[in-house]
Design a protein around this motif. Structure first.
Motif, PDB file in Angstrom:
ATOM      1  N   ARG A  71     -11.144 -65.236  34.332  1.00 55.73           N
ATOM      2  CA  ARG A  71      -9.834 -64.654  34.669  1.00 55.73           C
ATOM      3  C   ARG A  71      -9.924 -63.768  35.916  1.00 55.73           C
ATOM      4  N   THR A  72     -11.044 -63.089  36.122  1.00 58.28           N
ATOM      5  CA  THR A  72     -11.210 -62.257  37.317  1.00 58.28           C
ATOM      6  C   THR A  72     -11.224 -63.123  38.575  1.00 58.28           C
ATOM      7  N   VAL A  73     -11.964 -64.225  38.546  1.00 56.32           N
ATOM      8  CA  VAL A  73     -12.029 -65.117  39.706  1.00 56.32           C
ATOM      9  C   VAL A  73     -10.659 -65.739  39.963  1.00 56.32           C
ATOM     10  N   VAL A  74      -9.975 -66.152  38.909  1.00 56.10           N
ATOM     11  CA  VAL A  74      -8.631 -66.725  39.041  1.00 56.10           C
ATOM     12  C   VAL A  74      -7.670 -65.686  39.620  1.00 56.10           C
ATOM     13  N   ALA A  75      -7.738 -64.454  39.141  1.00 54.34           N
ATOM     14  CA  ALA A  75      -6.867 -63.383  39.651  1.00 54.34           C
ATOM     15  C   ALA A  75      -7.137 -63.127  41.126  1.00 54.34           C
ATOM     16  N   TYR A  76      -8.395 -63.224  41.527  1.00 53.08           N
ATOM     17  CA  TYR A  76      -8.772 -63.041  42.928  1.00 53.08           C
ATOM     18  C   TYR A  76      -8.056 -64.073  43.808  1.00 53.08           C
ATOM     19  N   TYR A  77      -8.133 -65.340  43.415  1.00 49.27           N
ATOM     20  CA  TYR A  77      -7.486 -66.387  44.209  1.00 49.27           C
ATOM     21  C   TYR A  77      -5.968 -66.342  44.094  1.00 49.27           C
ATOM     22  N   ASP A  78      -5.464 -65.927  42.964  1.00 50.00           N
ATOM     23  CA  ASP A  78      -4.013 -65.753  42.830  1.00 50.00           C
ATOM     24  C   ASP A  78      -3.526 -64.695  43.824  1.00 50.00           C
ATOM     25  N   ALA A  79      -4.252 -63.601  43.946  1.00 46.11           N
ATOM     26  CA  ALA A  79      -3.879 -62.547  44.897  1.00 46.11           C
ATOM     27  C   ALA A  79      -3.930 -63.076  46.331  1.00 46.11           C
ATOM     28  N   ILE A  80      -4.944 -63.856  46.650  1.00 45.38           N
ATOM     29  CA  ILE A  80      -5.045 -64.429  47.997  1.00 45.38           C
ATOM     30  C   ILE A  80      -3.852 -65.350  48.261  1.00 45.38           C
ATOM     31  N   ASN A  81      -3.513 -66.196  47.303  1.00 48.77           N
ATOM     32  CA  ASN A  81      -2.385 -67.114  47.484  1.00 48.77           C
ATOM     33  C   ASN A  81      -1.063 -66.372  47.644  1.00 48.77           C
ATOM     34  N   ARG A  82      -0.937 -65.222  47.019  1.00 48.34           N
ATOM     35  CA  ARG A  82       0.280 -64.414  47.159  1.00 48.34           C
ATOM     36  C   ARG A  82       0.242 -63.551  48.416  1.00 48.34           C
ATOM     37  N   ARG A  83      -0.865 -63.631  49.164  1.00 46.58           N
ATOM     38  CA  ARG A  83      -1.076 -62.809  50.353  1.00 46.58           C
ATOM     39  C   ARG A  83      -1.138 -61.321  50.004  1.00 46.58           C
ATOM     40  N   ASP A  84      -1.575 -61.036  48.795  1.00 47.17           N
ATOM     41  CA  ASP A  84      -1.785 -59.661  48.344  1.00 47.17           C
ATOM     42  C   ASP A  84      -3.266 -59.349  48.561  1.00 47.17           C
ATOM     43  N   PHE A  85      -3.633 -59.173  49.825  1.00 48.36           N
ATOM     44  CA  PHE A  85      -5.036 -58.992  50.175  1.00 48.36           C
ATOM     45  C   PHE A  85      -5.602 -57.668  49.678  1.00 48.36           C
ATOM     46  N   ALA A  86      -4.772 -56.665  49.486  1.00 45.29           N
ATOM     47  CA  ALA A  86      -5.260 -55.393  48.943  1.00 45.29           C
ATOM     48  C   ALA A  86      -5.791 -55.607  47.524  1.00 45.29           C
ATOM     49  N   THR A  87      -5.068 -56.383  46.720  1.00 49.20           N
ATOM     50  CA  THR A  87      -5.535 -56.673  45.357  1.00 49.20           C
ATOM     51  C   THR A  87      -6.793 -57.530  45.398  1.00 49.20           C
ATOM     52  N   ALA A  88      -6.806 -58.563  46.245  1.00 47.02           N
ATOM     53  CA  ALA A  88      -8.000 -59.409  46.356  1.00 47.02           C
ATOM     54  C   ALA A  88      -9.210 -58.580  46.789  1.00 47.02           C
ATOM     55  N   TRP A  89      -8.992 -57.664  47.717  1.00 43.59           N
ATOM     56  CA  TRP A  89     -10.060 -56.773  48.189  1.00 43.59           C
ATOM     57  C   TRP A  89     -10.605 -55.942  47.033  1.00 43.59           C
ATOM     58  N   SER A  90      -9.700 -55.411  46.206  1.00 44.78           N
ATOM     59  CA  SER A  90     -10.132 -54.562  45.084  1.00 44.78           C
ATOM     60  C   SER A  90     -10.762 -55.372  43.950  1.00 44.78           C
ATOM     61  N   LEU A  91     -10.451 -56.666  43.865  1.00 49.07           N
ATOM     62  CA  LEU A  91     -11.051 -57.519  42.834  1.00 49.07           C
ATOM     63  C   LEU A  91     -12.437 -58.021  43.237  1.00 49.07           C
ATOM     64  N   GLY A  92     -12.917 -57.594  44.393  1.00 50.90           N
ATOM     65  CA  GLY A  92     -14.263 -57.950  44.807  1.00 50.90           C
ATOM     66  C   GLY A  92     -14.368 -58.455  46.222  1.00 50.90           C
ATOM     67  N   GLY A  93     -13.255 -58.654  46.884  1.00 54.97           N
ATOM     68  CA  GLY A  93     -13.305 -59.081  48.278  1.00 54.97           C
ATOM     69  C   GLY A  93     -14.129 -58.135  49.122  1.00 54.97           C
ATOM     70  N   SER A  94     -14.062 -56.851  48.796  1.00 56.15           N
ATOM     71  CA  SER A  94     -14.832 -55.844  49.543  1.00 56.15           C
ATOM     72  C   SER A  94     -16.334 -56.050  49.380  1.00 56.15           C
TER      73      SER A  94
END
Length: 163
Positions: A71-94
Motif C-alpha cells: 500500500r505504501t508503494v501504491v500510495a507513492y505512485y498514486d501521489a505521483i499520478n496526481r502530481r502531488d509531489f510533496a506527498t510522494a516526496w514524504s512517502l520516500g521520494g526524498s
C-alpha cells in the motif's frame, strides 16, 4: 442532441474521476438522457430510463498482496499520478531521489504522463514491482525492481529499466 448530452455527461464524469485512484475496473456511471421535444402541438417530456455507461481508465496498480508495504508503494505512485509531489516526496521520494533535492526530483517527472505499477511480490519489507511509465510523447518506459519499505515510507529502491 442525445449524443451531445451523453458526451457532455461522460466528459463531466471523466473529469471528476481523474483525481481518484483507479484499479483498472470499469466504473458504472448512470446517465439519464431526456429525448428532445417533438415538433407536434402537444409536447410531453418523458425522461428515458437511465443507461449504464462503463468508463475505463488506466490502472494505478495491481497488487497480489494487500500489505502495508504494498500500500505504501501504491500510495507513492498514486501521489505521483496526481502530481502531488510533496506527498510522494514524504512517502520516500526524498530517500530514493539520488541527490539534487526536491526540485530536481519533481523535474524528473516532467515527461511522464501516467505511471502504472504492478506489485508482483511482497516479502517482508521488500516489494517487487513492474512499472510502466507512459511518456508525454506516447512512448512507454518499463522498469522492474524492488522497493524497501520501513515505517510506512520507502527507504530504498533498486529499479532497472527493461524497455
Amino acid at each position: 442532441m442525445k449524443a451531445a448530452i451523453l458526451v457532455a455527461a461522460l466528459v463531466s464524469v471523466c473529469a471528476a474521476a481523474c483525481g481518484t485512484p483507479v484499479v483498472g475496473v470499469p466504473v458504472p456511471v448512470q446517465v439519464a438522457v431526456t429525448p428532445a421535444p417533438t415538433t407536434s402541438t402537444t409536447v410531453v417530456a418523458v425522461p428515458a430510463a437511465p443507461q449504464t455507461v462503463y468508463v475505463q481508465q488506466p490502472p494505478v496498480y495491481v497488487a497480489p498482496a494487500d500489505t502495508a508495504e504494498a500500500r505504501t508503494v501504491v500510495a507513492y505512485y498514486d501521489a505521483i499520478n496526481r502530481r502531488d509531489f510533496a506527498t510522494a516526496w514524504s512517502l520516500g521520494g526524498s530517500r530514493i531521489a539520488g541527490g539534487g533535492g526536491y526540485t530536481k526530483y519533481v523535474n524528473g517527472f516532467a515527461t511522464t504522463s501516467w505511471d502504472t505499477v504492478t506489485v508482483t511480490d511482497v516479502r517482508g519489507s521488500t516489494v517487487s514491482v513492474v512499472l510502466s511509465a507512459l511518456q508525454a510523447d506516447g512512448t512507454t518506459r518499463t522498469f522492474s525492481g524492488t522497493y524497501t519499505v520501513s515505517g510506512g515510507v520507502i527507504a530504498g529502491s533498486h529499479m532497472t529499466r527493461t524497455k
